[in-house]
Design an enzyme around this catalytic site. Structure first.
Site, PDB file in Angstrom:
ATOM      1  N   GLU A 117     -18.671 -16.547  30.671  1.00 49.47           N
ATOM      2  CA  GLU A 117     -17.678 -17.757  31.166  1.00 49.47           C
ATOM      3  C   GLU A 117     -18.427 -18.658  32.178  1.00 49.47           C
ATOM      4  O   GLU A 117     -19.276 -18.279  32.996  1.00 49.47           O
ATOM      5  CB  GLU A 117     -16.483 -16.928  32.271  1.00 49.47           C
ATOM      6  N   TYR A 129     -25.776 -23.649  27.382  1.00 49.05           N
ATOM      7  CA  TYR A 129     -25.173 -22.971  26.359  1.00 49.05           C
ATOM      8  C   TYR A 129     -24.858 -23.494  25.191  1.00 49.05           C
ATOM      9  O   TYR A 129     -25.176 -23.146  23.957  1.00 49.05           O
ATOM     10  CB  TYR A 129     -24.083 -22.412  26.904  1.00 49.05           C
TER      11      TYR A 129
HETATM   12  C1  COA Z   1     -27.681 -23.962  34.661  1.00 53.71           C
HETATM   13  C2  COA Z   1     -29.087 -23.702  35.343  1.00 53.71           C
HETATM   14  C3  COA Z   1     -29.391 -22.233  35.152  1.00 53.71           C
HETATM   15  C4  COA Z   1     -30.226 -24.322  34.080  1.00 53.71           C
HETATM   16  O1  COA Z   1     -31.470 -24.205  34.612  1.00 53.71           O
HETATM   17  P1  COA Z   1     -32.711 -25.129  34.261  1.00 53.71           P
HETATM   18  O2  COA Z   1     -33.947 -24.080  34.424  1.00 53.71           O
HETATM   19  O3  COA Z   1     -32.599 -26.150  35.323  1.00 53.71           O
HETATM   20  O4  COA Z   1     -32.297 -25.486  32.784  1.00 53.71           O
HETATM   21  P2  COA Z   1     -33.545 -25.930  31.959  1.00 53.71           P
HETATM   22  O5  COA Z   1     -34.457 -26.649  32.358  1.00 53.71           O
HETATM   23  O6  COA Z   1     -34.019 -24.612  30.987  1.00 53.71           O
HETATM   24  O7  COA Z   1     -32.641 -26.982  30.707  1.00 53.71           O
HETATM   25  C5  COA Z   1     -32.165 -26.379  29.458  1.00 53.71           C
HETATM   26  C6  COA Z   1     -31.133 -27.272  29.194  1.00 53.71           C
HETATM   27  O8  COA Z   1     -29.882 -26.975  30.016  1.00 53.71           O
HETATM   28  C7  COA Z   1     -29.118 -28.389  30.216  1.00 53.71           C
HETATM   29  N1  COA Z   1     -29.295 -28.877  31.557  1.00 53.71           N
HETATM   30  C8  COA Z   1     -29.902 -28.111  32.654  1.00 53.71           C
HETATM   31  N2  COA Z   1     -29.972 -28.990  33.812  1.00 53.71           N
HETATM   32  C9  COA Z   1     -29.066 -29.932  33.446  1.00 53.71           C
HETATM   33  C10 COA Z   1     -28.316 -31.092  34.173  1.00 53.71           C
HETATM   34  N3  COA Z   1     -28.850 -31.076  35.427  1.00 53.71           N
HETATM   35  N4  COA Z   1     -27.712 -31.953  33.793  1.00 53.71           N
HETATM   36  C11 COA Z   1     -27.409 -31.696  32.453  1.00 53.71           C
HETATM   37  N5  COA Z   1     -27.885 -30.739  31.722  1.00 53.71           N
HETATM   38  C12 COA Z   1     -28.606 -29.857  32.125  1.00 53.71           C
HETATM   39  C13 COA Z   1     -29.811 -29.400  29.170  1.00 53.71           C
HETATM   40  O9  COA Z   1     -29.224 -29.219  28.025  1.00 53.71           O
HETATM   41  C14 COA Z   1     -31.167 -28.824  28.970  1.00 53.71           C
HETATM   42  O10 COA Z   1     -31.958 -28.998  27.979  1.00 53.71           O
HETATM   43  P3  COA Z   1     -33.062 -30.408  27.901  1.00 53.71           P
HETATM   44  O11 COA Z   1     -33.918 -30.292  28.844  1.00 53.71           O
HETATM   45  O12 COA Z   1     -33.348 -30.307  26.661  1.00 53.71           O
HETATM   46  O13 COA Z   1     -32.167 -31.820  28.062  1.00 53.71           O
HETATM   47  C15 COA Z   1     -29.326 -24.132  36.601  1.00 53.71           C
HETATM   48  O14 COA Z   1     -28.892 -25.389  36.662  1.00 53.71           O
HETATM   49  C16 COA Z   1     -28.698 -23.310  37.801  1.00 53.71           C
HETATM   50  O15 COA Z   1     -29.272 -22.268  38.070  1.00 53.71           O
HETATM   51  N6  COA Z   1     -27.366 -23.750  38.168  1.00 53.71           N
HETATM   52  C17 COA Z   1     -26.822 -23.017  39.110  1.00 53.71           C
HETATM   53  C18 COA Z   1     -26.321 -21.565  38.597  1.00 53.71           C
HETATM   54  C19 COA Z   1     -25.384 -21.799  37.500  1.00 53.71           C
HETATM   55  O16 COA Z   1     -24.476 -22.688  37.612  1.00 53.71           O
HETATM   56  N7  COA Z   1     -25.294 -20.711  36.856  1.00 53.71           N
HETATM   57  C20 COA Z   1     -24.671 -20.868  35.632  1.00 53.71           C
HETATM   58  C21 COA Z   1     -23.244 -19.943  35.641  1.00 53.71           C
HETATM   59  S1  COA Z   1     -22.372 -19.872  34.401  1.00 53.71           S
END
Ligand code: COA
Length: 159
Positions: A117, A129
Site C-alpha cells: 500500500e 514500484y
Molecule cells: C521512496 C524511497 C524509498 C525511494 O528511495 P531512493 O533510494 O531515493 O530511490 P532510488 O534512488 O532507488 O530510485 C529508484 C526509483 O524510484 C523513483 N524515485 C525515487 N525518488 C524519486 C523522486 N524524488 N521523484 C520521483 N521518482 C523518484 C524513480 O523511479 C527512481 O528510478 P530512476 O532513478 O531510474 O528515476 C525514498 O524516497 C523514501 O525513503 N521515502 C520516504 C519513505 C517512503 O515514502 N517509503 C515508501 C512507503 S510506501
C-alpha cells in the site's frame, strides 16, 4: 570537500538486527508522517512471518544504516510493510538495490505475488514500484485517515 552523500561506498544488504534499531528508528522518524515506534520494529524482529533487511553503506570506514525494508511472507504471498531510505542518501539507487534483493529472496522462496500500500501522493515510491512492474489493483479510500492508499501488486512469475 565532498558532501557526505557523495562519499559513501560498499553497499551491502543484510538482515536487520536489534543493534540497527537506533539508526532505523531515526530514518523512520525522518521519513513518515505517522512513523512506526521502536516497539513496532522490535515486534517485527520477533514475528516469524516477518523479514527485515537493511542497506548498509560505509562512510570514512564507518558502517551506517542507509535504509531498510520489512515484508511478510504469508500463504505464498509477500506483503511489503515498510521501506525507507535516509533522506541524505536518497535518489542514488539504494531503494532499487534493496527492493531488487528482496524480490530475489521472495522468488527463491517460491512467492508468486507481492502486495503493498502506498499513499496516493507518494510519487517517489509509486515511481519506484511502477518501475519494477507493480500495478494498481484498487484504492482504499482514506486508508491513512487523511489520504487514500493505492494497493499495488506485482506478479513475480511475470518479472
Ligand atoms: C521512496 C524511497 C524509498 C525511494 O528511495 P531512493 O533510494 O531515493 O530511490 P532510488 O534512488 O532507488 O530510485 C529508484 C526509483 O524510484 C523513483 N524515485 C525515487 N525518488 C524519486 C523522486 N524524488 N521523484 C520521483 N521518482 C523518484 C524513480 O523511479 C527512481 O528510478 P530512476 O532513478 O531510474 O528515476 C525514498 O524516497 C523514501 O525513503 N521515502 C520516504 C519513505 C517512503 O515514502 N517509503 C515508501 C512507503 S510506501
Amino acid at each position: 570537500m565532498h558532501a557526505l552523500k557523495d562519499i559513501w561506498k560498499d553497499v551491502t544488504i543484510l538482515p536487520m538486527t536489534r543493534d540497527d534499531l537506533d539508526e532505523v528508528v531515526r530514518i523512520e522518524t525522518a521519513s513518515f508522517r505517522q512513523p512506526w515506534s521502536r516497539r513496532q520494529f522490535e515486534i517485527e524482529l520477533k514475528n516469524p512471518v516477518s523479514h527485515q533487511y537493511i542497506v548498509r553503506i560505509s562512510i570514512n570506514n564507518r558502517q551506517r544504516v542507509a535504509g531498510y525494508i520489512i515484508f511478510w511472507l504469508i500463504h505464498g504471498e509477500a506483503h511489503i510493510l515498510n521501506i525507507a531510505i535516509h533522506p541524505l542518501f536518497r535518489k542514488r539507487g539504494l531503494a532499487r538495490r534493496l527492493l531488487e534483493a528482496s524480490l530475489d529472496i521472495m522468488k527463491k522462496k517460491g512467492i508468486d505475488e507481492v502486495y503493498l500500500e502506498v499513499r496516493r501522493s507518494n510519487e517517489p515510491a509509486i515511481n519506484l514500484y511502477t518501475s519494477f512492474g507493480f500495478e494498481l489493483i484498487y484504492i482504499r479510500e482514506m486508508y491513512y485517515g487523511d489520504e487514500d492508499a493505492l494497493v499495488m501488486r506485482l506478479n513475480l512469475g511475470d518479472s
